[in-house]
Scaffold this active site. Structure first.
Site, PDB file in Angstrom:
ATOM      1  N   GLU A 153      24.310  42.322-126.015  1.00 27.24           N
ATOM      2  CA  GLU A 153      25.304  43.338-125.984  1.00 27.24           C
ATOM      3  C   GLU A 153      26.684  42.702-125.705  1.00 27.24           C
ATOM      4  OE1 GLU A 153      22.610  46.515-123.588  1.00 27.24           O
ATOM      5  OE2 GLU A 153      23.074  44.702-122.485  1.00 27.24           O
ATOM      6  N   GLU A 209      14.449  44.067-124.080  1.00 31.95           N
ATOM      7  CA  GLU A 209      14.341  44.597-122.793  1.00 31.95           C
ATOM      8  C   GLU A 209      12.671  45.442-122.792  1.00 31.95           C
ATOM      9  OE1 GLU A 209      18.771  44.013-122.793  1.00 31.95           O
ATOM     10  OE2 GLU A 209      17.121  44.401-124.231  1.00 31.95           O
TER      11      GLU A 209
END
Length: 257
Positions: A110, A130
């Site tokens: 990210e 995730e």
């Protein structure tokens, strides 16, 4: 400038931010996130800055959030500016280059996605894993990845948590360049040097207009009135200097910051 978990080196208008938790694969815990937020705040306020390169110490760019720290402390804490103090920023004033020196996982990916350019080593790997640990990549990965590579390719990564290597990332248009690991920073600095060779105000205007245009209908994106720096660029001393330098066959001497 050094803290406990990152360092910042600035030379010739180019800052290099290095994550320094190599013993934890540069995974970030709350103190690291907040320290980085302060670094980004200082850099954003530096009028002499032209480009920032973000990289990691050791063989891993960033393994994401430090899950072991979270298990030990039960604390999940991010600054208002997001993962690594970066991922919720949408108006950083100068170009950001991620020099991804190894795996960029979860929040590490990210952070790279929050940069304007990504230069990767041939050892780089990218994933949003995730879902494999019961989380979701809500720190910018889910939002930015479809904009970078299109919804179908992005969902193929988001829903499975699968990992891609540097060559696949290049083929998908996710990254700008691949370099041997030992030459990665040199490659990132070459990109930075090409940016520094351009007029600062023109670079800032170009970055702002490009991102703003993503959220506008085409007609609105084409209207200079919707881009605050457009008139300033055309009226700047550097617009005149660029023409003069071209005519004189010499490098331009930029004055506008």
């Amino acid at each position: 400038m050094s803290g406990g978990f990152a360092s910042v080196d600035v030379a010739d208008g180019i800052a290099t931010v290095t994550l320094r938790r190599a013993e934890r694969r540069n995974a970030l815990h709350p103190a690291a996130h907040h320290e980085l937020a302060e670094h980004w705040d200082r850099l954003a306020a530096d009028p002499t800055l032209r480009v920032v390169i973000l990289t990691g110490e050791g063989p891993v760019f960033c393994a994401g959030y430090d899950l072991l720290d979270n298990l030990d402390t039960g604390v999940m804490d991010l600054p208002a500016s997001g993962f690594g103090g970066l991922t919720r920023r949408t108006d950083f004033p100068v170009p950001l280059i991620a020099a991804v020196n190894g795996p960029a996982m979860g929040g590490g990916f990210e952070m790279a996605l929050a940069c304007d350019l990504i230069v990767a080593s041939d050892t780089a790997r990218f994933a949003l894993p995730e879902p494999k640990v019961g989380w979701a990549a809500l720190g910018g990965g889910i939002q930015r990845l479809p904009r970078a590579i299109g919804i179908k390719q992005a969902m193929g990564m988001i829903l499975t948590g699968r990992t891609i290597d540097a060559e696949e990332a290049l083929a998908l248009g996710l990254i700008n360049d691949v370099a041997p690991a030992e030459l990665l920073i040199d490659a990132a600095r070459r990109w930075a040097g090409q940016i520094v060779a351009c007029a600062p105000i023109a670079v800032r205007c170009s970055k702002q207009a490009a991102y703003a245009g993503l959220d506008m209908p085409l007609a609105a994106a084409l209207d200079p009135a919707n881009h605050p720096l457009a008139s300033a660029v055309l009226a700047s001393d550097d617009a005149e200097e660029g023409k003069r330098a071209f005519a004189d066959r010499r490098p331009p001497r930029w004055r506008n910051q």
